[in-house]
Design an enzyme around this catalytic site. Structure first.
Site, mmCIF file in Angstrom:
data_model
loop_
_atom_site.group_PDB
_atom_site.id
_atom_site.type_symbol
_atom_site.label_atom_id
_atom_site.label_comp_id
_atom_site.label_asym_id
_atom_site.label_seq_id
_atom_site.Cartn_x
_atom_site.Cartn_y
_atom_site.Cartn_z
ATOM 1 N N HIS A 96 1.199 -0.720 0.582
ATOM 2 C CA HIS A 96 0.537 -0.096 -0.247
ATOM 3 C C HIS A 96 1.031 1.646 -0.291
ATOM 4 C CE1 HIS A 96 -3.093 2.928 1.238
ATOM 5 N NE2 HIS A 96 -3.518 2.596 1.077
ATOM 6 N N GLU A 166 -3.178 3.027 -7.447
ATOM 7 C CA GLU A 166 -3.693 4.098 -6.344
ATOM 8 C C GLU A 166 -2.639 5.093 -7.110
ATOM 9 O OE1 GLU A 166 -4.056 3.831 -1.800
ATOM 10 O OE2 GLU A 166 -1.814 2.162 -2.855
HETATM 11 O O1 G3H Z 1 -6.696 2.012 0.332
HETATM 12 C C1 G3H Z 1 -6.490 2.049 0.097
HETATM 13 C C2 G3H Z 1 -6.725 3.858 -0.980
HETATM 14 O O2 G3H Z 1 -5.387 4.343 -0.380
HETATM 15 C C3 G3H Z 1 -7.977 4.409 -1.454
HETATM 16 O O3 G3H Z 1 -8.472 5.588 0.216
HETATM 17 P P1 G3H Z 1 -9.452 6.482 0.174
HETATM 18 O O4 G3H Z 1 -10.398 5.908 -0.720
HETATM 19 O O5 G3H Z 1 -9.504 6.697 1.394
HETATM 20 O O6 G3H Z 1 -8.633 7.536 -0.612
#
Ligand code: G3H
Length: 227
Positions: A96, A166
């Protein structure tokens, strides 16, 4: 029907016993799409994994948010892949962006973790993505390819891997990646994966919104999109 959709809910470092109970109750009561078309996985912090796994409806699976790179032992504060398997946790998120940027996890380290976790029988949600600086420098695809190659160099079988793109600059910053921006990287990534390893998956890895009742709507939206 197209590719099976994947919807992951990463709770990150959030939640109390009471809040977790409330989220689980909401997910259990919600009317969700058939898991034939959408695979749903939620990822609570380690300490809540046994409770969530024990109480959550069986169609929704659970994932850990990380695990140690090799067999457990004298690694204070870490949780091993073997422990997750022992608990019956089927999935783990690895690489991540918050672990890459805040905990200094390199692409190589993430690749090693993915290989070790897969070898223990876990399924892996492998995250890749570029920072704002990298996007502005025009190196988005180079960064994503480097992160993906570091995994590809360590594993042969991608059957149990979901790659989550991401855009790091869009996480918790108030900036939103447009569908076109996400699709451009998805298309390139899919081409690269098709040529090199051939997995096929669509879906979302949601953060903050997976702690709210709207997560049910996100799951169901995925079904509509994949129909
Ligand atoms: O793991 C999920 C991602 O980091 C997205 O996070 P978010 O939807 O809070 O921006």
């Amino acid at each position: 029907m197209g590719r099976k959709f994947f919807v992951g809910g990463n709770w990150k470092c959030n939640g109390t016993v009471e809040q977790v109970e409330s989220i689980v109750n909401t997910l259990n009561a919600g009317q969700i799409a058939s898991t034939d078309v959408v695979e749903v996985v939620v990822s609570p912090p380690y300490v809540f994994l046994p409770t969530v796994k024990g109480k959550l409806r069986p169609e929704i699976q659970v994932a850990a948010q990380n695990c140690w790179v090799k067999k457990g032992g004298a690694f204070t504060g870490e949780v091993s892949a073997e422990m997750l398997v022992n608990l019956g946790v089927p999935w783990v998120i690895l690489g991540h962006s918050e672990r890459r940027s805040l905990m200094g996890e390199s692409s190589e380290f993430v690749g090693e973790k993915v290989a070790y976790a897969l070898a223990q029988g876990l399924k892996v949600i492998a995250c890749v993505g570029e920072t704002l600086e990298q996007r502005e420098a025009g190196s988005t695809m180079a960064v994503v390819a480097e992160q993906t190659k570091a995994i590809a160099g360590k594993i042969k079988d991608w059957t149990n891997v979901v790659v989550a793109y991401e855009p790091v600059w869009a996480i918790g910053t108030g900036k939103v990646a447009t569908p076109a921006q996400a699709q451009e990287v998805h298309a390139n990534l899919r081409d690269w994966l098709k040529t090199n390893v051939s997995p096929e998956v669509d879906g979302f890895l949601v953060g903050g919104a997976s702690l709210k009742p709207e997560f049910i709507d996100i799951i169901n939206a995925a079904t509509v999109k994949s129909a």
